[in-house]
Motif scaffolding. Sequence first.
Motif, mmCIF file in Angstrom:
data_model
loop_
_atom_site.group_PDB
_atom_site.id
_atom_site.type_symbol
_atom_site.label_atom_id
_atom_site.label_comp_id
_atom_site.label_asym_id
_atom_site.label_seq_id
_atom_site.Cartn_x
_atom_site.Cartn_y
_atom_site.Cartn_z
ATOM 1 N N ALA A 187 38.538 46.534 29.887
ATOM 2 C CA ALA A 187 38.984 46.848 30.894
ATOM 3 C C ALA A 187 38.876 46.600 32.556
ATOM 4 O O ALA A 187 39.356 45.471 33.011
ATOM 5 C CB ALA A 187 40.315 47.328 30.892
ATOM 6 N N VAL A 188 37.538 47.331 31.938
ATOM 7 C CA VAL A 188 37.269 47.762 34.020
ATOM 8 C C VAL A 188 36.125 46.602 34.239
ATOM 9 O O VAL A 188 36.113 46.000 34.980
ATOM 10 C CB VAL A 188 36.707 49.056 33.922
ATOM 11 N N THR A 189 35.420 46.134 32.731
ATOM 12 C CA THR A 189 34.918 45.141 33.066
ATOM 13 C C THR A 189 34.813 43.376 33.284
ATOM 14 O O THR A 189 34.749 42.959 34.407
ATOM 15 C CB THR A 189 33.592 45.021 32.178
ATOM 16 N N LEU A 190 36.464 43.833 32.945
ATOM 17 C CA LEU A 190 37.030 41.836 33.210
ATOM 18 C C LEU A 190 38.032 42.267 34.699
ATOM 19 O O LEU A 190 37.633 41.188 35.165
ATOM 20 C CB LEU A 190 38.589 42.230 32.168
ATOM 21 N N CYS A 191 38.295 43.400 34.952
ATOM 22 C CA CYS A 191 37.942 43.510 36.597
ATOM 23 C C CYS A 191 37.551 43.210 37.321
ATOM 24 O O CYS A 191 37.794 42.488 38.210
ATOM 25 C CB CYS A 191 39.234 44.787 36.352
ATOM 26 N N THR A 192 36.170 44.067 36.899
ATOM 27 C CA THR A 192 35.357 43.374 37.811
ATOM 28 C C THR A 192 34.803 41.591 38.115
ATOM 29 O O THR A 192 34.743 41.323 38.652
ATOM 30 C CB THR A 192 34.235 44.307 36.985
ATOM 31 N N TYR B 68 37.043 39.129 37.342
ATOM 32 C CA TYR B 68 37.745 38.956 38.465
ATOM 33 C C TYR B 68 37.219 39.196 39.778
ATOM 34 O O TYR B 68 37.448 37.901 40.262
ATOM 35 C CB TYR B 68 38.971 39.418 37.761
ATOM 36 N N TYR B 69 37.636 40.323 40.365
ATOM 37 C CA TYR B 69 36.877 40.642 41.517
ATOM 38 C C TYR B 69 35.818 40.027 41.659
ATOM 39 O O TYR B 69 35.356 39.345 43.081
ATOM 40 C CB TYR B 69 36.547 42.312 41.590
ATOM 41 N N THR C 168 36.796 35.958 42.820
ATOM 42 C CA THR C 168 37.230 36.302 43.555
ATOM 43 C C THR C 168 37.054 36.834 45.008
ATOM 44 O O THR C 168 37.934 36.269 45.741
ATOM 45 C CB THR C 168 39.046 36.238 43.136
ATOM 46 N N CYS D 86 30.531 40.941 47.794
ATOM 47 C CA CYS D 86 31.434 41.745 46.578
ATOM 48 C C CYS D 86 29.604 42.515 46.369
ATOM 49 O O CYS D 86 28.687 40.853 46.171
ATOM 50 C CB CYS D 86 31.361 41.083 45.290
ATOM 51 N N ASN E 168 26.738 43.322 34.744
ATOM 52 C CA ASN E 168 28.747 42.794 34.340
ATOM 53 C C ASN E 168 28.368 42.329 33.286
ATOM 54 O O ASN E 168 29.819 42.805 32.549
ATOM 55 C CB ASN E 168 29.452 42.560 35.112
#
Length: 80
Positions: free
Chosen positions: A10-15, A17-18, A21, A29, A36
């Motif tokens: 989940a954290v990897t997927l959030c990163t 996305y970050y 975007t 970034c 990642n």
Amino acid sequence: QISQMIVGVAVTLCTFYYYKTDDNVENPCKIEKENNVGAFVMYGSYLFLFMQFFIGRYFKVKVKKAKAKANAQKEDVKKD
């Protein structure tokens, strides 16, 4: 350990996305795409392996016991 791998994915997927975007030109970034991807592969593969072990250990054992019990019953019928 399964929950740890879920959080890691989940954290990897959030990163991801970050990373995709982030529009900040002055302070972009600092996440490296290669790191990642490596983290996602590592957490994803461990999640798969732990889930495979969990399912095999706690859900498929009952099938083996049921087969053993059925075989024992067949042998008892043959003896009679």
